[in-house]
Write a protein that holds these residues in place. Structure first.
Motif, PDB file in Angstrom:
ATOM      1  N   ARG A   1       1.240  -0.931  -0.109  1.00 49.50           N
ATOM      2  CA  ARG A   1      -0.035  -0.182  -0.006  1.00 49.50           C
ATOM      3  C   ARG A   1       0.851   1.312  -0.136  1.00 49.50           C
ATOM      4  O   ARG A   1       0.645   2.429   0.053  1.00 49.50           O
ATOM      5  CB  ARG A   1      -0.737  -0.079   1.244  1.00 49.50           C
ATOM      6  CG  ARG A   1      -0.159   0.026   2.387  1.00 49.50           C
ATOM      7  CD  ARG A   1      -0.842  -0.011   3.821  1.00 49.50           C
ATOM      8  NE  ARG A   1      -1.856  -1.229   4.067  1.00 49.50           N
ATOM      9  CZ  ARG A   1      -2.683  -0.806   4.782  1.00 49.50           C
ATOM     10  NH1 ARG A   1      -2.786  -0.218   5.780  1.00 49.50           N
ATOM     11  NH2 ARG A   1      -3.188  -2.682   5.250  1.00 49.50           N
ATOM     12  N   HIS A   2       1.929   1.204   0.016  1.00 50.10           N
ATOM     13  CA  HIS A   2       3.030   2.075   0.211  1.00 50.10           C
ATOM     14  C   HIS A   2       3.372   2.786  -1.644  1.00 50.10           C
ATOM     15  O   HIS A   2       4.475   2.361  -1.665  1.00 50.10           O
ATOM     16  CB  HIS A   2       3.996   1.980   1.356  1.00 50.10           C
ATOM     17  CG  HIS A   2       4.202   1.038   2.515  1.00 50.10           C
ATOM     18  ND1 HIS A   2       3.751   2.339   3.385  1.00 50.10           N
ATOM     19  CD2 HIS A   2       4.488   0.712   3.406  1.00 50.10           C
ATOM     20  CE1 HIS A   2       4.011   1.840   4.487  1.00 50.10           C
ATOM     21  NE2 HIS A   2       3.419   0.683   4.176  1.00 50.10           N
TER      22      HIS A   2
ATOM     23  N   ASP B   1       7.668   7.176   1.223  1.00 53.86           N
ATOM     24  CA  ASP B   1       6.846   6.008   2.256  1.00 53.86           C
ATOM     25  C   ASP B   1       6.916   4.491   1.445  1.00 53.86           C
ATOM     26  O   ASP B   1       7.722   3.577   1.328  1.00 53.86           O
ATOM     27  CB  ASP B   1       5.525   5.465   2.124  1.00 53.86           C
ATOM     28  CG  ASP B   1       4.537   6.668   3.379  1.00 53.86           C
ATOM     29  OD1 ASP B   1       5.312   7.527   3.769  1.00 53.86           O
ATOM     30  OD2 ASP B   1       3.595   7.125   3.397  1.00 53.86           O
ATOM     31  N   GLY B   2       7.500   4.884   0.455  1.00 53.35           N
ATOM     32  CA  GLY B   2       7.627   3.422  -0.545  1.00 53.35           C
ATOM     33  C   GLY B   2       9.708   3.931  -0.273  1.00 53.35           C
ATOM     34  O   GLY B   2       9.663   2.271  -0.896  1.00 53.35           O
ATOM     35  N   LYS B   3      10.368   4.379  -0.582  1.00 52.43           N
ATOM     36  CA  LYS B   3      11.513   3.811  -0.559  1.00 52.43           C
ATOM     37  C   LYS B   3      11.652   3.351   0.882  1.00 52.43           C
ATOM     38  O   LYS B   3      12.619   2.363   1.429  1.00 52.43           O
ATOM     39  CB  LYS B   3      12.310   5.446  -0.158  1.00 52.43           C
ATOM     40  CG  LYS B   3      12.624   5.567  -2.138  1.00 52.43           C
ATOM     41  CD  LYS B   3      13.901   6.965  -1.958  1.00 52.43           C
ATOM     42  CE  LYS B   3      13.414   7.431  -2.966  1.00 52.43           C
ATOM     43  NZ  LYS B   3      14.870   8.465  -3.002  1.00 52.43           N
ATOM     44  N   ALA B   4      10.868   4.086   1.651  1.00 51.44           N
ATOM     45  CA  ALA B   4      11.069   3.694   3.358  1.00 51.44           C
ATOM     46  C   ALA B   4      10.580   1.986   3.173  1.00 51.44           C
ATOM     47  O   ALA B   4      11.665   1.106   4.182  1.00 51.44           O
ATOM     48  CB  ALA B   4      10.303   4.059   4.244  1.00 51.44           C
TER      49      ALA B   4
ATOM     50  N   PRO C   1       3.230  -2.339  -5.099  1.00 54.29           N
ATOM     51  CA  PRO C   1       2.599  -0.955  -5.159  1.00 54.29           C
ATOM     52  C   PRO C   1       0.720  -0.778  -5.643  1.00 54.29           C
ATOM     53  O   PRO C   1       1.044  -1.028  -6.916  1.00 54.29           O
ATOM     54  CB  PRO C   1       2.873   0.112  -4.351  1.00 54.29           C
ATOM     55  CG  PRO C   1       4.498  -0.095  -4.373  1.00 54.29           C
ATOM     56  CD  PRO C   1       4.782  -0.888  -5.393  1.00 54.29           C
ATOM     57  N   ALA C   2       0.071  -0.958  -5.095  1.00 55.86           N
ATOM     58  CA  ALA C   2      -0.930  -0.679  -5.701  1.00 55.86           C
ATOM     59  C   ALA C   2      -1.646   1.230  -6.124  1.00 55.86           C
ATOM     60  O   ALA C   2      -1.162   1.797  -5.251  1.00 55.86           O
ATOM     61  CB  ALA C   2      -2.548  -1.117  -4.838  1.00 55.86           C
ATOM     62  N   ALA C   3      -2.230   0.886  -7.379  1.00 57.81           N
ATOM     63  CA  ALA C   3      -1.572   2.257  -7.819  1.00 57.81           C
ATOM     64  C   ALA C   3      -3.347   2.450  -8.867  1.00 57.81           C
ATOM     65  O   ALA C   3      -3.419   2.082  -9.707  1.00 57.81           O
ATOM     66  CB  ALA C   3      -0.299   3.108  -8.455  1.00 57.81           C
TER      67      ALA C   3
ATOM     68  N   ARG D   1      -5.545   6.866  -3.033  1.00 50.92           N
ATOM     69  CA  ARG D   1      -5.092   5.867  -3.291  1.00 50.92           C
ATOM     70  C   ARG D   1      -3.490   6.170  -3.886  1.00 50.92           C
ATOM     71  O   ARG D   1      -3.951   7.452  -4.482  1.00 50.92           O
ATOM     72  CB  ARG D   1      -5.570   4.478  -4.010  1.00 50.92           C
ATOM     73  CG  ARG D   1      -5.963   3.490  -3.486  1.00 50.92           C
ATOM     74  CD  ARG D   1      -6.315   2.621  -3.408  1.00 50.92           C
ATOM     75  NE  ARG D   1      -7.423   1.403  -3.372  1.00 50.92           N
ATOM     76  CZ  ARG D   1      -7.367   0.520  -3.567  1.00 50.92           C
ATOM     77  NH1 ARG D   1      -7.221  -0.294  -3.959  1.00 50.92           N
ATOM     78  NH2 ARG D   1      -8.356  -0.062  -2.808  1.00 50.92           N
ATOM     79  N   GLN D   2      -2.419   5.950  -3.797  1.00 53.84           N
ATOM     80  CA  GLN D   2      -1.722   6.562  -4.538  1.00 53.84           C
ATOM     81  C   GLN D   2      -1.822   6.785  -6.306  1.00 53.84           C
ATOM     82  O   GLN D   2      -2.427   5.639  -6.594  1.00 53.84           O
ATOM     83  CB  GLN D   2      -0.162   4.873  -4.946  1.00 53.84           C
ATOM     84  CG  GLN D   2       0.942   5.961  -5.780  1.00 53.84           C
ATOM     85  CD  GLN D   2       1.476   7.114  -6.017  1.00 53.84           C
ATOM     86  OE1 GLN D   2       1.626   7.773  -4.521  1.00 53.84           O
ATOM     87  NE2 GLN D   2       1.822   7.978  -6.822  1.00 53.84           N
TER      88      GLN D   2
END
Length: 436
Positions: free
Chosen positions: A233-234, A239-242, A265-267, A363-364
């Motif tokens: 979900r990031h 957030d994605g990098k972390a 991730p979902a996008a 969402r992203q």
């Protein structure tokens, strides 16, 4: 230019709030033609896989069936088995619950799909600690939250032992199986006791791909140990990098290399001929997705009260959080804390109920021209915020068409996305190996 390979998957936009139901182009959620259209589009775009979610009980809101569930919830593996006959290379991923199934039976169903598709099957492993869902099953109960992943880990391990119990290359075609080629699986654990021989040889990809979507610490650990793909979900760059760094780091303790697990991730996306046009289109999609009734229902889930007398274009309710009015949806955790956070955000930005729900449930999303969206996706992958994305279009079933026609060619021009499939199995597409 070229760099890390981008991985893409298509999520069938089923029973969820990302779908625009009122659009005249929206079609059935259960007709096979809808599933076939999206799958064929994804394969035309050379996507890695097609993804189906799962619902084991119709959700209820204030004692009535949730509006979005009246269309029905088909069983994933049945649909994917049918799609195996009308697709050639596209991976076929189904969500199946590890809490309310048994390892031997599910391992057979998944292996059957893997053979029918010549090595394109994937299992998205999910768990449930929900007594409301458990009422639909023989046991009638449910697992405590802390036990979900212990059962899931044992379940996946046992399924893998069953899939691996036939020796590699032992597929009977007019000749006898050599002695000892079919092993006996003997397992006695906390949740399962199984002793027997599996009924199917290994598939062309060895065994189905494992997908996992948990985000808790135990979920991340489970994924690092067992998963081939994480449906994350990031989606934002930060957030994605972390998340990417954390999960990839965990692989080392299980003797795994970073490339053995893909984070996707979902996008969602909104395209336009200009960035301004795309932004306007994205805003209109969100207004359609969160209508007045939907906005109030979202707030009712958090506040746990009937708020039907509240104006969706008015302020949040000045009430304490109640006991709850929704069953069958993913639980919101500490609802009082969520309510406080929402109230603070609404006050800071002067948001109405509907405006707030649009803000907090988005969402992203990749928004812009096709060139801009291709660049955004590539940036996330090159900067280690993701290995790719599971795209969730807002229309059923034609919502992916524009992306495949306008964005995929640009990713191909960048040299980061395939122009043709180079392998036959899903593991080939993902660039991950089979059983060791």
């Amino acid at each position: 230019m070229s760099g890390k390979r981008v991985h893409l998957a298509a999520h069938f936009p089923g029973v969820n709030n990302t779908t625009v139901w009122t659009d005249p182009r929206s079609r059935s959620q259960i007709d096979f033609a809808s599933f076939e259209h999206l799958a064929r589009t994804a394969e035309r775009g050379r996507f890695d896989f097609f993804f189906l979610a799962e619902g084991l009980r119709l959700r209820e809101h204030k004692g009535r069936i949730h509006d979005l569930d009246v269309v029905g919830r088909p069983e994933s593996l049945t649909v994917l088995s049918a799609l195996a006959a009308v697709t050639d290379r596209l991976g076929l991923a189904g969500t199946v619950n590890a809490t309310f199934n048994e390892p031997y039976e599910l391992a057979r169903r998944l292996s059957t799909l893997d053979h029918l598709s010549e090595g394109r099957a994937a299992w998205n492993v999910v768990t449930t600690s929900d007594a409301f869902t458990g009422e639909n099953f023989r046991r009638g109960g449910y697992l405590d939250h802390a036990d979900r992943y212990t059962r899931a880990a044992e379940f996946v391990g046992l399924a893998r032992a069953l899939w691996d119990s036939w020796a590699p290359g032992e597929t009977p075609r007019g000749h006898a199986i050599r002695p000892g080629a079919i092993g006996t699986v003997r397992h006695s654990g906390r949740h399962f006791t199984v002793e027997g021989r599996f009924t199917l040889p290994r598939s062309p990809q060895g065994r189905p791909v494992i997908i996992q979507a948990g985000d808790s610490d135990s979920g991340r650990e489970f994924a690092a140990e067992t998963a081939d793909v994480i449906f994350s979900r990031h989606g934002s760059l930060t957030d994605g990098k972390a998340f990417y760094t954390d999960v990839k780091r965990r692989l080392q303790r299980y003797g795994r290399e970073p490339d053995e697990l893909k984070i996707m991730p979902a996008a969602t996306f909104a395209l336009g001929d200009t960035d301004e046009e795309a932004a306007e289109r994205a805003a209109e999609i969100r207004r359609q997705q969160v209508g007045p009734q939907t906005a109030v229902a979202f707030v009712e889930q958090v506040w746990g009260r009937d708020l039907s007398d509240h104006d969706p274009d008015g302020p949040l309710p000045d009430l304490e959080v109640g006991e709850g009015v929704t069953q069958g949806r993913v639980p919101i955790g500490d609802r009082a804390a969520v309510a406080a956070k929402w109230r603070a955000l609404a006050e800071e930005k002067h948001l109405s109920i509907r405006e707030l729900v649009i803000e907090v449930t988005g969402r992203q999303t990749f928004v812009g021209t096709p060139e801009s969206v291709a660049g955004q996706i590539d940036q996330h992958v090159q900067q280690d915020a993701a290995d790719g994305f599971v795209l969730v279009p807002h229309l059923t079933p034609g919502g992916l068409d524009e992306f495949v026609d306008r964005v995929v060619p640009l990713l191909q021009e960048r040299g980061v996305f395939r122009t043709e499939y180079t392998g036959r199995t899903l593991r080939d597409h993902l660039g991950i190996g089979g059983p060791r």
